[in-house]
Design a protein around this motif. Structure first.
Motif, PDB file in Angstrom:
ATOM      1  N   LEU A 171      48.378  41.838  41.467  1.00 15.73           N
ATOM      2  CA  LEU A 171      47.392  42.188  42.489  1.00 15.73           C
ATOM      3  C   LEU A 171      46.271  43.041  41.905  1.00 15.73           C
ATOM      4  O   LEU A 171      45.106  42.876  42.263  1.00 15.73           O
ATOM      5  CB  LEU A 171      48.064  42.922  43.653  1.00 15.73           C
ATOM      6  N   ASP A 172      46.627  43.945  41.005  1.00 13.15           N
ATOM      7  CA  ASP A 172      45.628  44.817  40.375  1.00 13.15           C
ATOM      8  C   ASP A 172      44.605  44.020  39.565  1.00 13.15           C
ATOM      9  O   ASP A 172      43.412  44.294  39.629  1.00 13.15           O
ATOM     10  CB  ASP A 172      46.285  45.850  39.459  1.00 13.15           C
ATOM     11  N   ILE A 173      45.093  43.041  38.804  1.00 14.44           N
ATOM     12  CA  ILE A 173      44.181  42.264  37.961  1.00 14.44           C
ATOM     13  C   ILE A 173      43.676  41.003  38.659  1.00 14.44           C
ATOM     14  O   ILE A 173      42.868  40.267  38.107  1.00 14.44           O
ATOM     15  CB  ILE A 173      44.816  41.908  36.597  1.00 14.44           C
ATOM     16  N   LYS A 174      44.185  40.772  39.873  1.00 16.04           N
ATOM     17  CA  LYS A 174      43.800  39.613  40.694  1.00 16.04           C
ATOM     18  C   LYS A 174      44.095  38.284  40.011  1.00 16.04           C
ATOM     19  O   LYS A 174      43.409  37.293  40.213  1.00 16.04           O
ATOM     20  CB  LYS A 174      42.338  39.700  41.102  1.00 16.04           C
ATOM     21  N   HIS A 211      56.884  45.705  41.060  1.00 16.54           N
ATOM     22  CA  HIS A 211      55.953  46.262  40.077  1.00 16.54           C
ATOM     23  C   HIS A 211      55.160  45.153  39.381  1.00 16.54           C
ATOM     24  O   HIS A 211      53.966  45.321  39.109  1.00 16.54           O
ATOM     25  CB  HIS A 211      56.696  47.122  39.057  1.00 16.54           C
ATOM     26  N   GLU A 248      52.561  44.013  41.823  1.00 18.59           N
ATOM     27  CA  GLU A 248      51.476  44.993  41.859  1.00 18.59           C
ATOM     28  C   GLU A 248      50.522  44.787  40.684  1.00 18.59           C
ATOM     29  O   GLU A 248      49.309  44.885  40.835  1.00 18.59           O
ATOM     30  CB  GLU A 248      52.029  46.419  41.836  1.00 18.59           C
ATOM     31  N   LYS A 249      51.087  44.494  39.534  1.00 21.19           N
ATOM     32  CA  LYS A 249      50.274  44.238  38.341  1.00 21.19           C
ATOM     33  C   LYS A 249      49.356  43.028  38.575  1.00 21.19           C
ATOM     34  O   LYS A 249      48.162  43.072  38.273  1.00 21.19           O
ATOM     35  CB  LYS A 249      51.195  43.999  37.149  1.00 21.19           C
ATOM     36  N   GLU A 295      48.392  36.157  49.202  1.00 24.66           N
ATOM     37  CA  GLU A 295      47.132  36.435  48.505  1.00 24.66           C
ATOM     38  C   GLU A 295      46.676  35.222  47.693  1.00 24.66           C
ATOM     39  O   GLU A 295      45.477  34.935  47.628  1.00 24.66           O
ATOM     40  CB  GLU A 295      47.280  37.662  47.602  1.00 24.66           C
TER      41      GLU A 295
END
Length: 65
Positions: free
Chosen positions: A15-18, A9, A12-13, A52
């Motif tokens: 990745l969401d905000i890059k 999680h 994911e956070k 990433e």
């Protein structure tokens, strides 16, 4: 955080905000320390995060302190 797959999680956070912020990094480290092991799901999430970052799609944000 105390949820199943907490590290996933957190990844994911990021990745969401890059961005990988010091706060997210500290939370990941805290989860790893507290658990003492890493699940396959969390391990795969961390591998994705590193890939990433290596590809330049996730920025490591330095601490403001």
């Amino acid at each position: 955080m105390k949820t199943q797959y907490a590290i996933r999680h957190l990844v994911e956070k990021a990745l969401d905000i890059k961005k990988l912020t010091p706060e997210i990094e500290n939370e990941i480290n805290s989860e790893l320390t507290e658990l003492g092991y890493i699940s396959d799901v969390d391990y795969e999430a961390l591998e994705l995060l590193m890939a990433e970052m290596d590809a330049g799609r996730i920025q490591l944000v330095p601490s403001l302190g």
